[in-house]
Write a protein that holds these residues in place. Structure first.
Motif, short mmCIF file in Angstrom:
data_model
loop_
_atom_site.label_atom_id
_atom_site.label_comp_id
_atom_site.label_asym_id
_atom_site.label_seq_id
_atom_site.Cartn_x
_atom_site.Cartn_y
_atom_site.Cartn_z
N HIS A 330 0.86 -1.18 0.00
CA HIS A 330 0.00 0.00 0.00
C HIS A 330 0.90 1.24 0.00
O HIS A 330 2.08 1.16 0.36
N LEU A 331 0.35 2.36 -0.38
CA LEU A 331 0.96 3.67 -0.17
C LEU A 331 0.06 4.44 0.76
O LEU A 331 -1.14 4.56 0.51
N ALA A 332 0.62 4.94 1.86
CA ALA A 332 -0.17 5.67 2.85
C ALA A 332 -0.18 7.15 2.51
O ALA A 332 0.84 7.82 2.60
N TYR A 333 -1.36 7.65 2.12
CA TYR A 333 -1.50 9.06 1.79
C TYR A 333 -1.90 9.89 3.02
O TYR A 333 -1.95 11.12 2.95
N GLY A 334 -2.19 9.25 4.10
CA GLY A 334 -2.52 9.92 5.36
C GLY A 334 -2.08 9.04 6.52
O GLY A 334 -1.75 7.86 6.34
N ARG A 335 -2.08 9.59 7.70
CA ARG A 335 -1.67 8.82 8.87
C ARG A 335 -2.73 7.79 9.24
O ARG A 335 -3.94 8.06 9.13
N LEU A 336 -2.27 6.65 9.66
CA LEU A 336 -3.19 5.64 10.17
C LEU A 336 -3.83 6.13 11.46
O LEU A 336 -3.11 6.57 12.37
N PRO A 337 -5.15 6.02 11.61
CA PRO A 337 -5.77 6.33 12.89
C PRO A 337 -5.47 5.23 13.90
O PRO A 337 -4.95 4.16 13.55
N ALA A 338 -5.85 5.46 15.14
CA ALA A 338 -5.57 4.48 16.20
C ALA A 338 -6.15 3.11 15.86
O ALA A 338 -5.52 2.07 16.10
N ALA A 339 -7.35 3.09 15.28
CA ALA A 339 -7.97 1.81 14.93
C ALA A 339 -7.17 1.07 13.86
O ALA A 339 -7.04 -0.16 13.90
N GLY A 340 -6.63 1.82 12.89
CA GLY A 340 -5.81 1.21 11.84
C GLY A 340 -4.50 0.67 12.39
O GLY A 340 -4.04 -0.41 11.98
N TYR A 382 4.27 7.46 3.26
CA TYR A 382 5.19 6.32 3.34
C TYR A 382 4.62 5.15 2.56
O TYR A 382 3.42 5.12 2.23
N SER A 383 5.48 4.21 2.25
CA SER A 383 5.03 2.97 1.61
C SER A 383 4.87 1.90 2.67
O SER A 383 5.49 1.94 3.74
N VAL A 384 4.00 0.94 2.37
CA VAL A 384 3.74 -0.18 3.27
C VAL A 384 3.95 -1.46 2.47
O VAL A 384 3.29 -1.68 1.46
N GLN A 385 4.87 -2.29 2.91
CA GLN A 385 5.10 -3.58 2.26
C GLN A 385 4.77 -4.69 3.25
O GLN A 385 5.28 -4.72 4.36
N TYR A 386 3.87 -5.57 2.82
CA TYR A 386 3.51 -6.75 3.61
C TYR A 386 4.29 -7.92 3.03
O TYR A 386 4.23 -8.20 1.84
N TYR A 387 5.01 -8.63 3.87
CA TYR A 387 5.96 -9.64 3.41
C TYR A 387 5.75 -10.91 4.21
O TYR A 387 5.67 -10.88 5.44
#
Length: 454
Positions: A330-340, A382-387
């Protein structure tokens, strides 16, 4: 699009793929390089990619090309026979799409690295650690990735995230020109003046779509001593680390780049932060103190200034053994909220061996216009890589699906994902339509036929 963008392409007509019987012996005779076929002693080794998951795939031939003309002969063979053709530089395609049952155009012998007057000319098959090492001898470098055996070709064509990207931009942002062998066999030197549309597409449009790149010229930057840091927190700090890091890393000074890893392996659960700083130790410690104040004291911490090449080697961590894995992004275009954040941490804690890697954007990456290159994710934080280790994609699909509610559908083409349905918009965003126009102009007969081909 401006008509002049396709100057020289207008003479192209759709190329119909023939069905003539493939003359593999003739192709072998015509190459300066080497053609490896099933039954040859080198075949089992030659067909392998970085990921053993794709060892089952058996190409009809692997052509080790030594010149652009070799590549052109391979493409002519594909047009005559209808044999599927795919290019391979480092063989790291996450979906295994740098191989196939047809002809693999291997570019590993096109691996020269030269430097002159602030420019580095690099072959697509040059591996990243070799690039760093050879350029360090001239006191320069380019912003590139951390995996030591990735080929420059695939990295640059898809964007190129690396340990100094916030200061110097993506790998594709430093590209001055690229030599491309197009579907009809022409060898084109592309830059801002010559074939500018194709040059634009080669900066983030992904490998294997528009032609076979056989040489890249990059603007270099000075490779001075650089700060390197590593911090580790107990798992109980995972949520706090994600919350603090995403507020700290994308807005830090350009000189600071970092990557946050949430890991579950045989040793348990880990929270790790690593990064680089183009400055002195005093400044680095001051910036790290601001993060630690939010997260808490780490279990372990190191921060030191080392030669540039040493830092790149530390970030690479060595080539390691071939290990079966799969990944999503994923590419995060905003900050993750607490639930995320809670959802992400909970998924990493599930049984298995897997990791989530967060790489900071911002800085120079975000100062390039969304449409200035084909890489569209300039506003991402930021980018998000799930591995995940192994061949099962169950955990990957689960975590990716749950995090979609918080992160949307943006994805990084260099972490290519065969599961994605809306992959055009995920990889390319507002640039997808223009990329399709470039494809139609330079490969009207679709000689290059990736499953997620533009």
């Amino acid at each position: 699009m401006n008509r002049r963008d396709f100057l020289g392409a207008a003479a192209l007509v759709p190329l119909s793929l023939s069905t003539a019987p493939p003359d593999w012996a003739g192709l072998r005779r015509g190459l300066k390089g080497t053609l490896v076929r099933p039954g040859d002693a080198a075949y089992d080794r030659s067909k392998r990619l970085y990921n053993p998951a794709f060892d089952r795939i058996r190409p009809g031939g692997i052509a080790y090309c030594e010149t652009s003309e070799d590549v052109a002969k391979c493409l002519a063979f594909a047009r005559r026979t209808g044999v599927a053709v795919t290019a391979r530089s480092g063989g790291h395609s996450y979906a295994g799409w740098s191989t196939g049952s047809g002809l693999v155009v291997d570019l590993s012998r096109l691996n020269a690295v030269t430097h002159r007057a602030g420019l580095a000319t690099i072959g697509p098959g040059a591996k990243l650690m070799d690039v760093y090492t050879k350029l360090a001898g001239h006191g320069v470098s380019i912003p590139a990735g951390s995996c030591p055996t990735v080929g420059v070709g695939g990295l640059a064509l898809g964007g190129g995230i690396g340990a100094v990207s916030r200061k110097y931009g993506l790998t594709c942002d430093r590209l001055v020109s690229v030599r491309v062998v197009t579907a009809d066999g022409r060898v084109l030197d592309c830059d801002a003046i010559r074939h500018p549309a194709l040059f634009w597409a080669c900066r983030g449009g992904g490998g294997g779509n528009f032609g076979v790149a056989t040489s890249f010229t990059f603007r270099t930057h000075t490779a001075r001593e650089i700060g390197h840091f590593f911090l580790r927190w107990p798992w109980s700090k995972a949520a706090a680390a994600v919350a603090a890091w995403q507020a700290w890393a994308p807005g830090a000074p350009d000189e600071l780049w970092s990557t946050l890893h949430l890991i579950r392996d045989r040793g348990g659960l880990h929270v790790q932060l690593a990064g680089t700083y183009l400055g002195g130790l005093t400044g680095l410690n001051r910036h790290l103190a601001a993060l630690v104040a939010k997260v808490g004291q780490p279990e372990s911490r190191s921060a030191r200034v080392v030669p540039y090449l040493t830092a790149m080697r530390i970030m690479a961590g060595g080539p390691g053994p071939r290990t079966t894995f799969s990944a999503k992004s994923h590419l995060a275009y905003g900050r993750l909220p607490a639930a995320g954040i809670a959802e992400l941490v909970a998924w990493v804690a599930r049984p298995g061996q897997h990791a989530v890697l967060l790489d900071a954007f911002g800085g120079a990456i975000g100062r390039v216009g969304v449409r200035d290159t084909a890489f569209p994710h300039r506003a991402a934080l930021y980018s998000v890589q799930y591995y995940a280790d192994g061949t099962s994609r169950t955990w990957l699909r689960g975590v990716h699906g749950e995090m979609r509610a918080f992160l949307g559908d943006h994805a990084y083409v260099n972490y290519i994902d065969p599961d994605l349905r809306a992959w055009r918009s995920a990889y390319y965003g507002p640039n997808a339509a223009r990329l399709a126009e470039v494809k139609a102009a330079y490969d009207p007969g679709r000689v290059f036929r990736l499953p997620q081909g533009v």
